[in-house]
Scaffold this active site. Structure first.
Site, short mmCIF file in Angstrom:
data_model
loop_
_atom_site.label_atom_id
_atom_site.label_comp_id
_atom_site.label_asym_id
_atom_site.label_seq_id
_atom_site.Cartn_x
_atom_site.Cartn_y
_atom_site.Cartn_z
CG ASN A 101 -1.84 1.11 1.33
OD1 ASN A 101 -1.79 2.03 0.51
ND2 ASN A 101 -2.72 1.08 2.31
CE LYS A 150 -0.16 2.77 6.64
NZ LYS A 150 -1.43 3.33 6.29
NE ARG A 193 -6.00 1.79 -0.38
CZ ARG A 193 -5.92 2.98 0.20
NH1 ARG A 193 -4.80 3.34 0.79
NH2 ARG A 193 -6.94 3.79 0.19
CG HIS A 244 -12.63 4.56 2.50
ND1 HIS A 244 -13.26 5.65 3.06
CD2 HIS A 244 -11.32 4.69 2.78
CE1 HIS A 244 -12.36 6.41 3.65
NE2 HIS A 244 -11.17 5.86 3.50
CG ASN A 293 -6.52 9.58 10.22
OD1 ASN A 293 -6.85 10.31 11.16
ND2 ASN A 293 -5.48 8.78 10.28
N GLY A 294 -9.74 9.30 7.04
CA GLY A 294 -10.69 9.61 5.98
C GLY A 294 -11.99 8.88 6.33
NE ARG A 306 -9.03 13.52 3.40
CZ ARG A 306 -9.08 12.24 3.08
NH1 ARG A 306 -10.06 11.79 2.32
NH2 ARG A 306 -8.17 11.40 3.49
N GLY A 317 -10.97 3.20 12.49
CA GLY A 317 -10.55 3.71 13.80
C GLY A 317 -11.67 4.23 14.68
CD GLU A 327 -8.99 -0.52 3.69
OE1 GLU A 327 -8.48 -0.22 4.79
OE2 GLU A 327 -9.25 0.32 2.82
P1 ADP Z 1 -6.71 5.45 8.62
O1 ADP Z 1 -7.89 6.10 7.98
O2 ADP Z 1 -5.46 6.25 8.56
O3 ADP Z 1 -6.54 3.98 8.26
P2 ADP Z 1 -7.78 4.53 11.15
O4 ADP Z 1 -8.89 3.77 10.54
O5 ADP Z 1 -6.77 3.78 11.93
O6 ADP Z 1 -7.03 5.49 10.15
O7 ADP Z 1 -8.44 5.63 12.11
C1 ADP Z 1 -7.64 6.53 12.81
C2 ADP Z 1 -8.52 7.44 13.63
O8 ADP Z 1 -9.35 6.65 14.50
C3 ADP Z 1 -7.72 8.32 14.60
O9 ADP Z 1 -7.35 9.52 14.00
C4 ADP Z 1 -8.69 8.55 15.71
O10 ADP Z 1 -9.41 9.73 15.44
C5 ADP Z 1 -9.67 7.42 15.63
N1 ADP Z 1 -9.67 6.55 16.82
C6 ADP Z 1 -8.97 5.43 17.03
N2 ADP Z 1 -9.26 4.91 18.24
C7 ADP Z 1 -10.18 5.73 18.81
C8 ADP Z 1 -10.89 5.74 20.06
N3 ADP Z 1 -10.73 4.82 20.97
N4 ADP Z 1 -11.74 6.76 20.27
C9 ADP Z 1 -11.93 7.72 19.35
N5 ADP Z 1 -11.31 7.76 18.16
C10 ADP Z 1 -10.44 6.79 17.89
#
Ligand code: ADP
Length: 396
Positions: A7, A14, A90, A179, A210-211, A240, A330, A383
């Site tokens: 990726n 990654k 990816r 996504h 993040n997205g 964003r 996340g 993914e």
């Molecule tokens: P990416 O889109 O980079 O793959 P992730 O899916 O890992 O990112 O999501 C990252 C985001 O998830 C972090 O910026 C944070 O805002 C959020 N996050 C992760 N754990 C928690 C939690 N326990 N509570 C609130 N937000 C969280």
């Protein structure tokens, strides 16, 4: 026999090495700050977890660094490179060319190159990684898995923008959605968890990382999604802004003396949770600040939930009903508080969250109450696993 998943981002790469038979992850890592002075390689192999600060001038060096640790006679997990039978890449943008994963031929590579115009930040590093892998592992079959592919089933009424038709015909301006690998994966896992067939369910999947994006999935097919021509559209995200009145762009350019690039930067990197809260793009920090009385942080949290609720309602109407909502990535997987805010007060719409279930963490689970007409599930996304499975299917 193993599959390598790659990726590649503009300054990061990654990877994961996965056993083709057991699907066990043998090694994973991330080369960051590629091309910069302080580049480093972070990896995990078996018990070993290490970060090496080292020069990584380009994507080929990054792939080489990954292969070097995997081939290490002591800590490594590979005897020789011929154990890698396929490399799954990816690819963010496949335009209208790809509605599923494919083996990368010269023709496919040309199509991915054509899509650079649509994804100038994302497709070039993927192509660099692809080139590096074909030099370093000429015998491994390269496979492309596209973020846009799953959404190619959207009907024209959902993917078209109400601009002059020529914008679509001549410039390919339309909603593509992103996504897709994640939306597809969690939809299938949710169907398995519920013991129901995807074909008779109306589902909204919420990928909140993040997205962030939502997808409306009717009978297993993506029929609408919040991200559009680029990943900027739709719900509010970490940095964003999501959807705003498009006239704001020219207003900012004309009245704040900003260039189009400045506005792009403002909307992509300085907005969202970060822009409103002034605290962070990470929801955890924003929630902490809100709990400590920071009003902008509290507003950011409310706006985030509100924007997701808005599209949930839209998609339920578009599909003429809703059976399942899936939360992933996340925020979707980990923030019970955000899930509570999003689903608050939706009882009359048939969505009732069970507070005790919502508070639990870990794994695939249902968080709606037994008397909720709509089932709400949390499904951790994966993914990389989709990329591995697609590669295995394609190489036969
Ligand atoms: P990416 O889109 O980079 O793959 P992730 O899916 O890992 O990112 O999501 C990252 C985001 O998830 C972090 O910026 C944070 O805002 C959020 N996050 C992760 N754990 C928690 C939690 N326990 N509570 C609130 N937000 C969280």
């Amino acid at each position: 026999m193993d599959i390598l998943v790659i990726n590649a981002g503009s300054s990061s790469l990654k990877y994961q090495l996965v056993d083709k038979e057991t699907l066990q992850v043998l090694a994973k890592g991330n080369c960051e700050k590629i091309g910069l002075d302080d580049s480093f390689h972070k990896f995990e192999i078996g018990e070993l977890s290490e970060t090496r600060v080292m020069p990584i001038p380009d994507h080929q060096s990054a792939v080489q660094a990954a292969l070097d640790v995997m081939l290490d006679p002591e800590a490594g997990c590979l005897k020789n490179l011929s154990e890698i039978v396929a490399v799954g890449h990816r690819i963010v943008h496949g335009g209208e060319y790809f509605s599923e994963s494919v083996i990368i031929t010269d023709e496919v590579r040309r199509r991915i190159e054509e899509c650079i115009l649509l994804a100038p930040l994302h497709n070039p590093p993927a192509l660099m990684a692809l080139r590096a892998c074909s030099i370093l592992m000429p015998n491994a079959t390269p496979v492309a898995v596209f973020d846009t592919a799953f959404h190619q089933t959207m009907p024209a009424k959902a993917f078209m923008y109400a601009l002059p038709y020529s914008c679509y015909k001549e410039m390919k301006i339309r909603r593509y959605g992103f996504h897709g690998t994640s939306h597809h994966y969690v939809a299938e896992r949710a169907a398995l968890l519920l013991g129901r067939s995807l074909t008779d369910m109306k589902m909204v999947t919420c990928h909140l990382g993040n997205g962030c994006s939502l997808a409306a999935i009717d009978g297993g097919f993506s029929v609408d999604t919040t991200m559009g021509f680029t990943p900027l559209e739709g719900v509010m995200m970490g940095t964003r802004c999501g959807s705003i009145d498009p006239a704001i762009v020219s207003y900012l350019i004309e009245n704040k003396d900003l260039t189009p690039d400045d506005v792009n930067n403002l909307m992509n990197r300085k907005s969202g949770l970060l822009g409103i809260s002034g605290v962070s793009n990470d929801l955890r920090d924003v929630q902490e600040a809100a709990a400590a009385g920071n009003e902008q942080a509290a507003l950011a949290e409310q706006m985030y939930a509100h924007s997701i609720k808005k599209y949930l309602g839209q998609y339920a109407f578009e599909m003429g009903g809703l059976d399942v909502v899936v939360m992933t990535a996340g925020v979707g997987e980990n923030s019970a508080r955000m899930r509570e805010l999003i689903f608050h007060n939706l009882g009359t719409m048939g969505i009732i969250i069970d507070p005790a279930r919502n508070a639990l963490s870990g794994g695939e689970r249902i968080i709606s109450s037994d008397n909720s007409r709509v089932t709400v599930a949390v499904i951790p996304t994966n993914e990389e696993l989709v990329i591995v499975k697609d590669a295995i299917r394609l190489i036969g």
